[in-house]
Write a protein that holds these residues in place. Structure first.
Motif, mmCIF file in Angstrom:
data_model
loop_
_atom_site.group_PDB
_atom_site.id
_atom_site.type_symbol
_atom_site.label_atom_id
_atom_site.label_comp_id
_atom_site.label_asym_id
_atom_site.label_seq_id
_atom_site.Cartn_x
_atom_site.Cartn_y
_atom_site.Cartn_z
ATOM 1 N N ALA B 171 0.852 -1.169 -0.030
ATOM 2 C CA ALA B 171 -0.151 -0.124 -0.123
ATOM 3 C C ALA B 171 0.300 1.410 -0.002
ATOM 4 C CB ALA B 171 -0.985 0.062 1.553
ATOM 5 N N ARG B 172 2.542 1.333 0.347
ATOM 6 C CA ARG B 172 3.397 2.366 0.782
ATOM 7 C C ARG B 172 3.363 2.696 -0.195
ATOM 8 N NH1 ARG B 172 5.079 4.958 5.203
ATOM 9 N NH2 ARG B 172 6.061 7.064 3.908
ATOM 10 N N ASP B 173 3.476 1.831 -1.671
ATOM 11 C CA ASP B 173 3.788 2.252 -2.574
ATOM 12 C C ASP B 173 3.045 3.064 -3.539
ATOM 13 O OD1 ASP B 173 6.620 0.918 -2.669
ATOM 14 O OD2 ASP B 173 5.865 -1.000 -2.161
ATOM 15 N N LEU B 174 1.959 2.183 -3.799
ATOM 16 C CA LEU B 174 0.369 3.526 -4.151
ATOM 17 C C LEU B 174 0.045 5.073 -3.778
ATOM 18 C CD1 LEU B 174 -2.188 0.121 -3.935
ATOM 19 C CD2 LEU B 174 -0.514 0.345 -5.598
ATOM 20 N N ALA B 175 0.345 4.424 -2.413
ATOM 21 C CA ALA B 175 0.244 6.254 -1.948
ATOM 22 C C ALA B 175 1.414 6.862 -2.669
ATOM 23 C CB ALA B 175 0.633 6.234 -0.035
ATOM 24 N N MET B 176 3.032 6.413 -2.920
ATOM 25 C CA MET B 176 3.547 6.795 -2.807
ATOM 26 C C MET B 176 3.409 7.383 -4.999
ATOM 27 S SD MET B 176 7.570 6.186 -1.235
ATOM 28 C CE MET B 176 7.317 4.515 -1.311
ATOM 29 N N ALA B 177 3.005 6.508 -5.055
ATOM 30 C CA ALA B 177 2.765 6.772 -6.444
ATOM 31 C C ALA B 177 1.499 8.000 -6.670
ATOM 32 C CB ALA B 177 1.848 5.249 -7.117
ATOM 33 N N VAL B 178 0.578 8.043 -6.011
ATOM 34 C CA VAL B 178 0.315 8.969 -6.150
ATOM 35 C C VAL B 178 0.076 10.337 -5.755
ATOM 36 C CG1 VAL B 178 -2.309 10.251 -5.091
ATOM 37 C CG2 VAL B 178 -2.071 7.137 -5.242
ATOM 38 N N LEU B 179 1.434 10.391 -5.075
ATOM 39 C CA LEU B 179 2.371 11.903 -4.504
ATOM 40 C C LEU B 179 3.021 11.854 -5.525
ATOM 41 C CD1 LEU B 179 2.951 10.418 -0.517
ATOM 42 C CD2 LEU B 179 1.530 12.716 -1.429
ATOM 43 N N GLN B 180 3.541 11.036 -6.322
ATOM 44 C CA GLN B 180 4.533 11.479 -7.457
ATOM 45 C C GLN B 180 3.893 11.637 -8.424
ATOM 46 O OE1 GLN B 180 6.221 8.153 -9.565
ATOM 47 N NE2 GLN B 180 8.076 9.084 -9.719
ATOM 48 N N SER B 181 2.555 11.879 -8.411
ATOM 49 C CA SER B 181 2.348 11.924 -10.237
ATOM 50 C C SER B 181 1.400 12.534 -10.120
ATOM 51 C CB SER B 181 1.386 10.627 -10.853
ATOM 52 O OG SER B 181 -0.277 10.234 -11.019
ATOM 53 N N LEU B 182 0.689 13.120 -8.741
ATOM 54 C CA LEU B 182 -0.486 14.498 -8.343
ATOM 55 C C LEU B 182 0.098 15.573 -7.720
ATOM 56 C CD1 LEU B 182 -3.857 12.637 -7.744
ATOM 57 C CD2 LEU B 182 -2.977 13.606 -9.853
ATOM 58 N N GLY B 183 1.207 14.985 -6.963
ATOM 59 C CA GLY B 183 2.284 16.317 -5.921
ATOM 60 C C GLY B 183 1.326 15.942 -4.379
ATOM 61 N N ALA B 184 1.733 17.302 -3.740
ATOM 62 C CA ALA B 184 1.805 16.948 -1.934
ATOM 63 C C ALA B 184 0.522 17.908 -1.726
ATOM 64 C CB ALA B 184 2.753 17.324 -1.160
ATOM 65 N N ASP B 185 -0.134 18.832 -2.939
ATOM 66 C CA ASP B 185 -1.032 19.375 -2.170
ATOM 67 C C ASP B 185 -2.541 19.053 -3.725
ATOM 68 O OD1 ASP B 185 -0.385 20.619 -4.695
ATOM 69 O OD2 ASP B 185 0.389 21.856 -4.313
ATOM 70 N N PHE B 186 -2.768 18.488 -4.519
ATOM 71 C CA PHE B 186 -3.722 17.822 -5.198
ATOM 72 C C PHE B 186 -4.751 18.218 -4.430
ATOM 73 C CE2 PHE B 186 -5.169 14.020 -4.811
ATOM 74 C CZ PHE B 186 -4.203 13.323 -4.197
ATOM 75 N N ALA B 187 -4.778 17.566 -2.540
ATOM 76 C CA ALA B 187 -6.236 16.917 -2.118
ATOM 77 C C ALA B 187 -6.284 18.133 -1.012
ATOM 78 C CB ALA B 187 -5.998 16.316 -1.821
ATOM 79 N N ILE B 188 -5.979 19.513 -1.411
ATOM 80 C CA ILE B 188 -5.769 20.454 -0.299
ATOM 81 C C ILE B 188 -7.373 20.849 -0.093
ATOM 82 C CG2 ILE B 188 -5.879 22.480 0.803
ATOM 83 C CD1 ILE B 188 -2.922 22.925 -0.443
ATOM 84 N N TYR B 189 -8.109 20.496 0.793
ATOM 85 C CA TYR B 189 -9.611 20.511 1.374
ATOM 86 C C TYR B 189 -10.870 19.920 0.677
ATOM 87 C CZ TYR B 189 -7.809 25.413 1.995
ATOM 88 O OH TYR B 189 -7.266 26.595 3.301
ATOM 89 N N ARG B 190 -9.792 18.769 0.205
ATOM 90 C CA ARG B 190 -10.571 17.295 -0.280
ATOM 91 C C ARG B 190 -10.522 15.918 0.897
ATOM 92 N NH1 ARG B 190 -9.093 21.402 -3.665
ATOM 93 N NH2 ARG B 190 -10.253 21.233 -5.104
ATOM 94 N N ALA B 191 -11.221 15.366 0.094
ATOM 95 C CA ALA B 191 -11.558 13.854 0.941
ATOM 96 C C ALA B 191 -11.706 13.502 -0.462
ATOM 97 C CB ALA B 191 -12.749 13.660 0.772
ATOM 98 N N VAL B 192 -10.123 12.523 -0.131
ATOM 99 C CA VAL B 192 -9.704 11.439 -0.999
ATOM 100 C C VAL B 192 -10.220 9.628 -0.633
ATOM 101 C CG1 VAL B 192 -7.151 10.380 -2.066
ATOM 102 C CG2 VAL B 192 -7.371 11.890 -1.174
ATOM 103 N N GLU B 193 -10.768 9.428 -1.693
ATOM 104 C CA GLU B 193 -10.957 7.802 -1.501
ATOM 105 C C GLU B 193 -10.706 7.062 -2.405
ATOM 106 O OE1 GLU B 193 -15.670 7.755 -1.762
ATOM 107 O OE2 GLU B 193 -15.029 6.416 -1.691
ATOM 108 N N TYR B 194 -10.125 6.261 -1.903
ATOM 109 C CA TYR B 194 -10.046 4.368 -2.344
ATOM 110 C C TYR B 194 -10.853 4.085 -2.608
ATOM 111 C CZ TYR B 194 -5.518 7.406 -0.306
ATOM 112 O OH TYR B 194 -4.326 8.398 0.158
#
Ligand code: SF4
Lengths: 167, 412
Positions: B171-194
């Motif tokens: 799961a850690r690799d999945l989370a890092m893949a998200v951070l890699q392609s979308l960055g550390a601020d794409f979800a500000i003020y948002r809910a992230v649902e997997y």
């Protein structure tokens, strides 16, 4: 509190709460927090900032750890408002809850360190006094503005509890 | 409504809510630890009359400053313990592990709940389908008295992982893949649902990595629709609430990842979104390896590491801080701890360990560490010139064996 004037201190994007208030000071009493404000980025900031000045930043100001000391440190150092394109959300809440205006201005790129700014919370705009440029403020309505006007979540809650007792 | 909106609507006593609405909501659980808890909130609580709205819904864990490394730590721990005793707090955990993990283990965090916590990784509890959000200590004090929190309803961003999980990914690799392609601020003020096949197959421990890392994406909360089969501790807070996954049409954005295209990843300092394939970093030699934290010290993390370490020896010091005492018990029972120790790993007391840079293995100037902790901000685990490389337990274990950053496929 609706109109504030101050001098801008400009920082970049993604300033973290670890940089606003480094973790190694977390065990110190909160009363000393102001001395370490933004020391992770600029060791001299707390010594040079003047009461009433504004911190201006790009995106995601106050990202990371939920430490409230980050907000307390800025307030104690004299910062009267923080303007940014966006905020780390817990920093934003902590700011409002401690009565520090955290103001979202979609474009802060025209502001330079040393610029004089006027923040009008009622009119929801920032004026760069030297150039006359007017920038819209896009947040601070409804509940968040009510908490800010009350001076923070503690006085706000005191008033709510008193109201409940009366009802 | 999305899953997050449905849960907030229930908590706010409304039939519907929409993104952008500001609401007052009643919380189901309010949580805090020794750093953010009593020492910060006690004076505010006193000012507000001092009475909890519902003591059964309050959780306190001593996890940050334990075991105390300095007298100051011992004073904080002592103050916290005395405060908990004085109030006869029922849900009080004293050095038994990290709060976020205890909430899941003990079944305190339940599907459909609205949870607030004085810690940024409170979002971890979204692993069982709760809306769990971090707040500051002052705000938590007011919530402890009123039971209410103000929320702006976040739009939901759906992150979908297609395909089954291969053995070399976590799961850690999945989370890092998200951070890699979308960055550390794409979800500000948002809910992230997997959502997606890969997520549906994960147990609570691995789901908790995804929801834990939501805050590193800037999110208000991370959430996964709960899976009830085979999880006897996962019981909805309210049978009437619809806890099915959100549909794309209700979400602000949908991001799709093909799991088969992903490889083991590493987040290089100084930021969580500076992500590279582990295989591209094999020239980087390491001084230390660390397995621990609310993201990376769970039983599943230790088992993943043991898979790599079975029959091998580490070449650099590998420190393991189990997230909770329950992790120790279950990994003792199934032989995982034996495997880790035989490989040369050193075991520490459960809790936050070195993750917050407070004690238990701080990094010195220039030291390079590969770790399963939550963040790699300079100074986070000690000296500001130390380098923290974030990786999955598989990658950390493989790197501990070789002494340099290593794709676990090379060793497995
Ligand atoms: S393990 Fe690390 S990230 Fe998690 S709660 Fe403790 S200090 Fe915070």
């Amino acid at each position: 509190m609706d109109v504030l004037e101050g001098t801008a201190w400009v920082f970049g994007d993604h300033v973290t709460t670890d940089q606003i208030y480094p973790g190694r000071y977390l065990e110190r009493p909160l009363e000393e927090a102001g001395r370490y404000a933004l020391s992770g980025l600029d060791e001299d900031f707390a010594g040079r900032v003047r009461r009433g000045d504004f911190v201006v930043a790009g995106v995601n100001f106050g990202a990371g750890s939920s430490r409230e000391a980050a907000v307390v440190a800025l307030k104690q150092a004299g910062v009267a408002a923080v303007l940014a394109r966006s905020f780390g959300r817990i920093f934003f809440r902590n700011a409002i809850n401690n009565g520090l205006p955290a103001v979202i201005v979609p474009d802060t790129s025209g502001i330079r360190t040393g610029d004089r700014l006027r923040l009008d919370l009622g009119a929801r705009q920032v004026t760069v006094l030297d150039t006359g440029a007017v920038l819209p403020v896009i947040n601070l309505t409804g509940i968040s503005m009510a908490i800010l006007r009350a001076g923070g979540i503690v006085p706000f809650t005191e008033a709510r509890l008193a109201e409940r007792r009366r009802a | 409504m999305t899953l997050t909106e449905r849960i907030i609507a229930r908590a706010a006593g409304r039939s519907t809510v929409a993104p952008g609405d500001e609401v007052w909501a009643t919380v189901d659980l309010a949580v805090m630890h020794d750093s953010s808890g009593p020492r910060r909130i006690a004076p505010i609580l006193d000012r507000l009359g001092g009475r909890f709205w519902d003591p059964e819904r309050v959780v306190l864990a001593i996890d940050h400053f334990t075991p105390p490394a300095t007298l100051t730590h011992a004073e904080i721990v002592g103050f916290t313990r005395a405060w908990a005793r004085e109030r006869a707090l029922r849900h009080f955990f004293d050095g038994e592990g990290v709060m976020h993990n205890l909430l899941l283990e003990e079944g305190l965090a339940r599907p459909g709940m609205l949870i607030v916590g004085a810690d940024s990784h409170t979002c971890t509890a979204g692993a069982v389908g709760a809306v769990a959000v971090g707040v500051g200590a002052t705000e938590l004090a007011t919530i402890l008295v009123t039971g209410e929190v103000w929320l702006r309803v976040p739009p939901t961003v759906l992150v979908r992982f297609d395909g089954a999980m291969p053995a070399y990914l976590t799961a850690r690799d999945l989370a890092m893949a998200v951070l890699q392609s979308l960055g550390a601020d794409f979800a500000i003020y948002r809910a992230v649902e997997y959502v997606g096949e890969a997520v549906e197959g994960l147990g609570v421990d691995e789901r908790a990595v995804l929801t834990n890392q939501a805050v590193e994406m800037g999110a208000k909360n991370g959430i996964i629709a709960p899976r009830f089969e085979g999880e006897d501790r996962v019981v909805a807070v309210d049978a009437a609430i619809d806890l099915s996954p959100s549909v794309p049409e209700e979400c602000e954005a949908v991001h799709v990842f093909q799991v088969a295209d992903l490889s083991p990843l590493v987040a290089v300092p100084p930021a969580v979104d500076q992500v590279r394939p582990a295989a591209a970093l094999e020239g980087i030699t390491l001084d230390r390896a660390y397995i621990g934290s609310c993201a990376g010290g769970k039983a599943e993390d230790l088992r993943l590491a043991a898979r790599v370490l079975r029959g091998r020896r580490v070449r650099i010091p590998l420190v393991v801080t189990p997230a909770t005492q329950q992790v120790v018990r279950s990994c003792l029972a199934d032989g995982t701890l034996q495997t880790l120790i035989d490989a040369g790993a050193v075991l520490q007391a459960p809790g936050c360990g070195a993750c917050a840079g407070l004690h238990s293995g701080l990094l010195g100037p220039g030291e390079r560490c590969v770790a399963t902790v939550t963040r790699n901000t300079p100074g986070r685990m000690g000296h500001r010139t130390a380098e923290i490389y974030l990786a999955s337990p598989l990658t950390v274990a493989a790197s501990a064996v070789t002494g340099r950053l290593t794709d676990p496929r090379e060793v497995l």
